[in-house]
Scaffold this motif. Structure first.
Motif, PDB file in Angstrom:
ATOM      1  N   ASP A  43       0.824  -1.216   0.000  1.00 50.95           N
ATOM      2  CA  ASP A  43       0.000   0.000   0.000  1.00 50.95           C
ATOM      3  C   ASP A  43       0.855   1.260   0.000  1.00 50.95           C
ATOM      4  OD1 ASP A  43      -2.311  -1.500  -0.044  1.00 50.95           O
ATOM      5  OD2 ASP A  43      -2.709  -1.297   2.105  1.00 50.95           O
ATOM      6  N   GLU A  44       1.902   1.282   0.828  1.00 51.55           N
ATOM      7  CA  GLU A  44       2.782   2.453   0.883  1.00 51.55           C
ATOM      8  C   GLU A  44       3.552   2.616  -0.431  1.00 51.55           C
ATOM      9  OE1 GLU A  44       4.422   5.831   2.860  1.00 51.55           O
ATOM     10  OE2 GLU A  44       2.708   4.569   3.364  1.00 51.55           O
ATOM     11  N   TYR A  47       1.233   4.046  -3.030  1.00 47.80           N
ATOM     12  CA  TYR A  47       0.992   5.478  -2.831  1.00 47.80           C
ATOM     13  C   TYR A  47       2.101   6.298  -3.507  1.00 47.80           C
ATOM     14  CZ  TYR A  47       1.031  10.073  -0.767  1.00 47.80           C
ATOM     15  OH  TYR A  47       1.070  11.441  -0.613  1.00 47.80           O
ATOM     16  N   HIS A  48       3.341   5.926  -3.237  1.00 50.25           N
ATOM     17  CA  HIS A  48       4.476   6.668  -3.802  1.00 50.25           C
ATOM     18  C   HIS A  48       4.589   6.472  -5.316  1.00 50.25           C
ATOM     19  CE1 HIS A  48       5.914   8.189  -0.005  1.00 50.25           C
ATOM     20  NE2 HIS A  48       5.710   6.984   0.506  1.00 50.25           N
ATOM     21  N   GLU A  51       2.016   8.780  -6.905  1.00 50.23           N
ATOM     22  CA  GLU A  51       2.458  10.178  -6.823  1.00 50.23           C
ATOM     23  C   GLU A  51       3.598  10.468  -7.799  1.00 50.23           C
ATOM     24  OE1 GLU A  51       0.924  12.692  -5.073  1.00 50.23           O
ATOM     25  OE2 GLU A  51      -0.564  11.090  -4.881  1.00 50.23           O
TER      26      GLU A  51
END
Length: 170
Positions: A43-44, A47-48, A51
């Protein structure tokens, strides 16, 4: 402004070098993602990834548009010329089909998914990243173009080692 060392190489050598640069770029994309994935989870890392692609895809599209000397609104034909010039265009087997007011772009064999499968890793859940990436790229080429996902992991309607996108002109 160029690299004088490149002047000694043939066209064939330079094409091979572009392919090498493309593989290096993809390796960098993969190692930073896997670093976050292994330490902080998928998940992390996603996210990156999202972005980063929101910003990178616009930069890439702007530069390709300038390189091709495309007008402000080049339509689907402009997008069709630009998509194969992306770094991925040097790495993934793909096809482009223009059908009236729609352009279908298929990555038939994505190096990222194929590599993860070979390494016994789960597929990269790239649909959300792909939506940002392909929509942002298309809108930068021509702000009238809209993108729709036809197939992308985890929502595959086609081959899981690839993806498919539909672009339409509004």
């Amino acid at each position: 402004m160029g690299n004088e060392a490149l002047e000694q190489y043939t066209k064939e050598d330079l094409i091979r070098l572009i392919e090498l640069y493309s593989k290096n770029w993809l390796a960098l994309d993969g190692v930073w993602f896997q670093s976050i994935e292994s330490k902080h989870g998928m998940d992390e890392a996603m996210y990156h990834d999202i972005e980063a692609w929101k910003r990178y895809t616009v930069i890439e599209a702007r530069r390709i548009k300038q390189f091709l000397n495309l007008p402000e609104h080049p339509g689907l034909e402009g997008l069709m010329a630009a998509l194969p010039l992306r770094f991925y265009g040097n790495l993934n087997q793909h096809e482009l089909v223009l059908e009236g007011n729609k352009l279908i772009y298929r990555n038939i064999d994505c190096r990222v998914q194929s590599a993860r499968r070979r390494k016994g890793m789960p597929y990269h859940p790239c649909k959300q990243v792909g939506i940002e990436e392909y929509s942002g790229f298309a809108k930068t080429i021509d702000d009238r173009i809209r993108c729709r996902c036809l197939s992308c992991y985890p929502d595959c309607t086609e081959n899981a080692d690839g993806c498919a996108w539909e672009f339409s002109l509004e």
